[in-house]
Design a protein around this motif. Structure first.
Motif, PDB file in Angstrom:
ATOM      1  N   GLU A  44       0.798  -1.084  -0.177  1.00  0.00           N
ATOM      2  CA  GLU A  44      -0.114   0.016  -0.256  1.00  0.00           C
ATOM      3  C   GLU A  44       0.934   1.218   0.111  1.00  0.00           C
ATOM      4  O   GLU A  44       1.728   1.409   0.762  1.00  0.00           O
ATOM      5  CB  GLU A  44      -0.968  -0.192   1.293  1.00  0.00           C
ATOM      6  CG  GLU A  44      -1.705   1.307   1.267  1.00  0.00           C
ATOM      7  CD  GLU A  44      -2.664   1.265   2.614  1.00  0.00           C
ATOM      8  OE1 GLU A  44      -3.850   1.632   2.469  1.00  0.00           O
ATOM      9  OE2 GLU A  44      -2.000   1.106   3.827  1.00  0.00           O
ATOM     10  N   THR A  47      -0.578   5.184   3.723  1.00  0.00           N
ATOM     11  CA  THR A  47      -1.051   4.465   4.725  1.00  0.00           C
ATOM     12  C   THR A  47      -1.977   5.538   5.368  1.00  0.00           C
ATOM     13  O   THR A  47      -3.112   5.064   5.898  1.00  0.00           O
ATOM     14  CB  THR A  47      -0.204   4.291   5.744  1.00  0.00           C
ATOM     15  OG1 THR A  47       1.012   3.867   5.343  1.00  0.00           O
ATOM     16  CG2 THR A  47      -0.675   3.362   7.095  1.00  0.00           C
ATOM     17  N   THR A  53      -5.264   0.084   5.520  1.00  0.00           N
ATOM     18  CA  THR A  53      -4.548  -0.614   5.580  1.00  0.00           C
ATOM     19  C   THR A  53      -5.261  -2.106   6.411  1.00  0.00           C
ATOM     20  O   THR A  53      -4.965  -3.080   6.207  1.00  0.00           O
ATOM     21  CB  THR A  53      -3.375  -0.195   6.510  1.00  0.00           C
ATOM     22  OG1 THR A  53      -3.045   1.058   6.069  1.00  0.00           O
ATOM     23  CG2 THR A  53      -1.932  -1.110   6.565  1.00  0.00           C
ATOM     24  N   LEU A  56      -7.351  -3.801   4.270  1.00  0.00           N
ATOM     25  CA  LEU A  56      -6.642  -4.675   3.335  1.00  0.00           C
ATOM     26  C   LEU A  56      -6.259  -6.086   4.433  1.00  0.00           C
ATOM     27  O   LEU A  56      -6.300  -7.161   4.006  1.00  0.00           O
ATOM     28  CB  LEU A  56      -5.393  -4.410   3.094  1.00  0.00           C
ATOM     29  CG  LEU A  56      -5.437  -3.213   1.964  1.00  0.00           C
ATOM     30  CD1 LEU A  56      -4.335  -2.242   1.990  1.00  0.00           C
ATOM     31  CD2 LEU A  56      -5.708  -3.906   0.468  1.00  0.00           C
ATOM     32  N   SER A  68       3.149  -1.128   3.949  1.00  0.00           N
ATOM     33  CA  SER A  68       2.417   0.080   3.852  1.00  0.00           C
ATOM     34  C   SER A  68       3.477   1.469   3.884  1.00  0.00           C
ATOM     35  O   SER A  68       4.204   1.234   5.000  1.00  0.00           O
ATOM     36  CB  SER A  68       1.292   0.313   4.814  1.00  0.00           C
ATOM     37  OG  SER A  68       0.302   1.422   4.278  1.00  0.00           O
ATOM     38  N   PHE A 114      -2.139  -1.294  -3.667  1.00  0.00           N
ATOM     39  CA  PHE A 114      -3.289  -0.204  -3.395  1.00  0.00           C
ATOM     40  C   PHE A 114      -2.349   1.163  -3.498  1.00  0.00           C
ATOM     41  O   PHE A 114      -1.576   1.649  -2.669  1.00  0.00           O
ATOM     42  CB  PHE A 114      -4.012  -0.373  -2.175  1.00  0.00           C
ATOM     43  CG  PHE A 114      -5.001   0.732  -2.093  1.00  0.00           C
ATOM     44  CD1 PHE A 114      -5.905   1.152  -3.158  1.00  0.00           C
ATOM     45  CD2 PHE A 114      -5.153   1.419  -0.817  1.00  0.00           C
ATOM     46  CE1 PHE A 114      -6.778   2.015  -2.756  1.00  0.00           C
ATOM     47  CE2 PHE A 114      -6.059   2.193  -0.503  1.00  0.00           C
ATOM     48  CZ  PHE A 114      -7.076   2.680  -1.746  1.00  0.00           C
TER      49      PHE A 114
END
Length: 200
Positions: A44, A47, A53, A56, A68, A114
């Motif tokens: 990711e 964050t 997060t 996920l 992240s 992401f």
């Protein structure tokens, strides 16, 4: 603390402190997509306070590893605090720093990425991430339609021109059929879902 309580606290904190997190309208799609792909290693970028997060971690494969990156120290520290209270704390690694630098040091491959950091950096970040994409990896990017300017003829205000131009370039990259299969969902501010075709 229960995850539900943590997510509620994060939503309130985000409203009070003007922290951009996933919009309510996008959360359902986001959760469905993560649940559908069940990634076991996730990256990711952006964050913020760790809201997405934790989503996920909740919907990825059991014991998935989440990495992240966040540039803002205050948000990074808030994310650490929230994630530290969750059952997923041992599965999540938080990096503080500029993603463009952190990404050059990453190792291994990711099944899902992401992108939700600075919008103008998506293209550059994707280039850095490409060599870390597992075959068939999924790349999600939030806010790709940016206030309706990216896919319309309406003139973007001067302060948004660079972001809009770069997001158009990013969409050109992920709509390159030789590399990705991409769908753009217009919910919220637009989310693109790109399936990586490389490394086959």
């Amino acid at each position: 603390m229960q995850l539900k309580e943590i997510l509620n606290e994060q939503r309130i904190y985000a409203i009070l402190n003007k922290v951009p997190i996933l919009r309510e309208s996008e959360v359902h799609l986001f959760e469905e997509l993560i649940g559908l792909y069940e990634p076991s290693r996730v990256l990711e970028v952006g964050t913020a306070i760790g809201y997405s997060t934790l989503l996920l971690a909740k919907h990825a494969a059991k014991d998935a590893e989440i990495v992240s990156i966040e540039l803002d120290e205050q948000r990074h520290n808030m994310a650490k605090q929230y994630i530290g209270q969750s059952e997923y704390k041992d599965n999540i690694t938080l990096h503080l720093g500029d993603a463009n630098e952190v990404l050059t040091k990453l190792e291994g491959t990711f099944d899902l990425v992401f992108l939700d950091g600075p919008k103008g950096q998506y293209g550059k970040q994707l280039e850095l991430i490409e060599s870390h994409l597992a075959p068939g990896a999924v790349v999600l990017a939030d806010n790709v339609l940016f206030r309706g300017y990216v896919r319309s003829d309406k003139e973007a205000p001067h302060r948004y021109k660079t972001i809009v131009k770069r997001l158009r370039e990013y969409l050109d990259m992920v709509e390159d059929k030789s590399k990705f299969n991409t769908t753009i969902y217009p919910l919220g501010d637009g989310m693109s879902v790109s399936i990586w075709k490389g490394n086959k």
